[in-house]
Design a protein around this motif. Structure first.
Motif, mmCIF file in Angstrom:
data_model
loop_
_atom_site.group_PDB
_atom_site.id
_atom_site.type_symbol
_atom_site.label_atom_id
_atom_site.label_comp_id
_atom_site.label_asym_id
_atom_site.label_seq_id
_atom_site.Cartn_x
_atom_site.Cartn_y
_atom_site.Cartn_z
ATOM 1 N N ILE A 11 0.837 -1.207 0.000
ATOM 2 C CA ILE A 11 0.000 0.000 0.000
ATOM 3 C C ILE A 11 0.868 1.253 0.000
ATOM 4 O O ILE A 11 0.613 2.208 -0.744
ATOM 5 C CB ILE A 11 -0.947 -0.016 1.217
ATOM 6 C CG1 ILE A 11 -1.969 -1.151 1.076
ATOM 7 C CG2 ILE A 11 -1.655 1.330 1.381
ATOM 8 C CD1 ILE A 11 -2.762 -1.431 2.331
ATOM 9 N N GLU A 12 1.916 1.258 0.823
ATOM 10 C CA GLU A 12 2.816 2.409 0.886
ATOM 11 C C GLU A 12 3.503 2.643 -0.460
ATOM 12 O O GLU A 12 3.607 3.786 -0.936
ATOM 13 C CB GLU A 12 3.869 2.190 1.974
ATOM 14 C CG GLU A 12 4.857 3.339 2.114
ATOM 15 C CD GLU A 12 5.939 3.051 3.146
ATOM 16 O OE1 GLU A 12 6.949 3.780 3.150
ATOM 17 O OE2 GLU A 12 5.785 2.096 3.933
ATOM 18 N N THR A 13 3.956 1.555 -1.097
ATOM 19 C CA THR A 13 4.657 1.681 -2.382
ATOM 20 C C THR A 13 3.714 2.147 -3.478
ATOM 21 O O THR A 13 4.093 2.959 -4.330
ATOM 22 C CB THR A 13 5.310 0.338 -2.764
ATOM 23 O OG1 THR A 13 6.138 -0.107 -1.691
ATOM 24 C CG2 THR A 13 6.147 0.484 -4.028
ATOM 25 N N LEU A 14 2.496 1.645 -3.478
ATOM 26 C CA LEU A 14 1.505 2.090 -4.469
ATOM 27 C C LEU A 14 1.344 3.602 -4.452
ATOM 28 O O LEU A 14 1.204 4.234 -5.501
ATOM 29 C CB LEU A 14 0.144 1.434 -4.196
ATOM 30 C CG LEU A 14 -0.107 0.067 -4.820
ATOM 31 C CD1 LEU A 14 -1.397 -0.529 -4.253
ATOM 32 C CD2 LEU A 14 -0.183 0.169 -6.331
ATOM 33 N N GLY A 15 1.383 4.170 -3.260
ATOM 34 C CA GLY A 15 1.228 5.616 -3.142
ATOM 35 C C GLY A 15 2.412 6.409 -3.663
ATOM 36 O O GLY A 15 2.304 7.622 -3.876
ATOM 37 N N LYS A 16 3.528 5.728 -3.891
ATOM 38 C CA LYS A 16 4.736 6.409 -4.371
ATOM 39 C C LYS A 16 4.941 6.292 -5.878
ATOM 40 O O LYS A 16 5.831 6.931 -6.434
ATOM 41 C CB LYS A 16 5.971 5.832 -3.665
ATOM 42 C CG LYS A 16 6.005 6.074 -2.171
ATOM 43 C CD LYS A 16 7.232 5.416 -1.556
ATOM 44 C CE LYS A 16 7.299 5.611 -0.053
ATOM 45 N NZ LYS A 16 8.485 4.930 0.536
ATOM 46 N N ILE A 17 4.132 5.464 -6.544
ATOM 47 C CA ILE A 17 4.308 5.280 -7.991
ATOM 48 C C ILE A 17 3.912 6.551 -8.726
ATOM 49 O O ILE A 17 2.876 7.159 -8.446
ATOM 50 C CB ILE A 17 3.473 4.077 -8.481
ATOM 51 C CG1 ILE A 17 4.017 2.773 -7.887
ATOM 52 C CG2 ILE A 17 3.483 3.995 -10.010
ATOM 53 C CD1 ILE A 17 3.170 1.557 -8.175
ATOM 54 N N ASP A 18 4.747 6.949 -9.654
ATOM 55 C CA ASP A 18 4.523 8.167 -10.442
ATOM 56 C C ASP A 18 3.532 7.868 -11.565
ATOM 57 O O ASP A 18 3.872 7.190 -12.530
ATOM 58 C CB ASP A 18 5.857 8.654 -11.007
ATOM 59 C CG ASP A 18 5.741 9.987 -11.730
ATOM 60 O OD1 ASP A 18 4.612 10.418 -12.044
ATOM 61 O OD2 ASP A 18 6.798 10.589 -12.003
ATOM 62 N N HIS A 19 2.327 8.371 -11.456
ATOM 63 C CA HIS A 19 1.310 8.100 -12.473
ATOM 64 C C HIS A 19 1.639 8.745 -13.817
ATOM 65 O O HIS A 19 1.138 8.299 -14.851
ATOM 66 C CB HIS A 19 -0.056 8.560 -11.978
ATOM 67 C CG HIS A 19 -0.605 7.697 -10.882
ATOM 68 N ND1 HIS A 19 -1.854 7.870 -10.349
ATOM 69 C CD2 HIS A 19 -0.051 6.643 -10.213
ATOM 70 C CE1 HIS A 19 -2.068 6.973 -9.406
ATOM 71 N NE2 HIS A 19 -0.986 6.223 -9.302
ATOM 72 N N ASN A 20 2.462 9.776 -13.805
ATOM 73 C CA ASN A 20 2.909 10.364 -15.070
ATOM 74 C C ASN A 20 3.751 9.370 -15.869
ATOM 75 O O ASN A 20 3.701 9.359 -17.099
ATOM 76 C CB ASN A 20 3.712 11.643 -14.825
ATOM 77 C CG ASN A 20 2.846 12.774 -14.312
ATOM 78 O OD1 ASN A 20 1.714 12.948 -14.766
ATOM 79 N ND2 ASN A 20 3.359 13.539 -13.368
#
Length: 200
Positions: free
Chosen positions: A12-21
């Motif tokens: 969950i923490e890593t998902l929040g760090k993924i750059d959607h750009n």
């Protein structure tokens, strides 16, 4: 039990760090390759090889279903005879680069997966693709490794964990696939008659 919670929380923490750009740039490159009739090649080692094969299957069927213009998507891991011959007669480091000498052309899209970003055969594959003026994409974890610096586009999973990196490499492609289907169809309803029937 505690490690399940630890693993889940780290996902969950890593998902929040993924750059959607980064995802959007690769998604656009996938659409551009399809629209221009370019070939798309994907590859990786071990679990990443399995992910590469899964992704190719998703785009050959799921993202292409009922489309007049379809994805020309090939996983280089799936040619076992070529991999065996190249690794035996030349070097395992060249199992992808040698295949790309046969296939890759200017403007094609070439995608390499490596959790560490340093798998030598993935590095050499992307380098060969660059020589042939293909558009290159790196999927990596940890600090990104060497492929982060040599690819045109990057999806970086910022976590020092191989399993979570591999989990999220597949997840981000599923995200992009669904986004593409929604953009071309307006919804996810028509992903294949049998598939939709099974969901009901």
């Amino acid at each position: 039990m505690q490690h399940y919670k630890t693993y889940t929380n780290q996902v969950i923490e890593t998902l929040g760090k993924i750059d959607h750009n980064q995802l959007d740039s690769v998604k656009d490159a996938l659409i551009k390759a399809k629209d221009e009739g370019k070939n798309i090649y994907i590859f990786g080692n071990g679990g990443s090889g399995g992910t590469a094969s899964h992704i190719a299957g998703d785009f050959v069927k799921g993202a292409s279903y009922k489309q007049a213009n379809r994805y020309r998507f090939t996983c280089l891991n799936d040619n076992f005879s070529a991999i065996g011959a190249i690794s035996n007669d030349i070097s395992y480091d060249h199992i992808f680069s040698e295949q790309l000498k046969n296939f890759a052309r200017e403007g094609d899209l070439v995608i390499g997966l490596s959790g560490s970003g340093n798998s030598e055969n993935v590095v050499k594959g992307l380098e060969e693709a660059n020589k042939r003026k293909a558009v290159t994409v790196a999927l990596c974890g940890y600090t990104g490794g060497r492929i982060k610096d040599i690819a045109d586009l990057v999806i970086h999973i910022p976590v020092n964990d191989m399993e979570i990196t591999e989990d999220l490499h597949l997840m981000v492609f599923h995200m992009m696939k669904q986004t593409i289907i929604k953009e071309q169809n307006g919804s996810l309803d028509d992903m294949g008659d049998k598939y939709v029937a099974r969901m009901k």
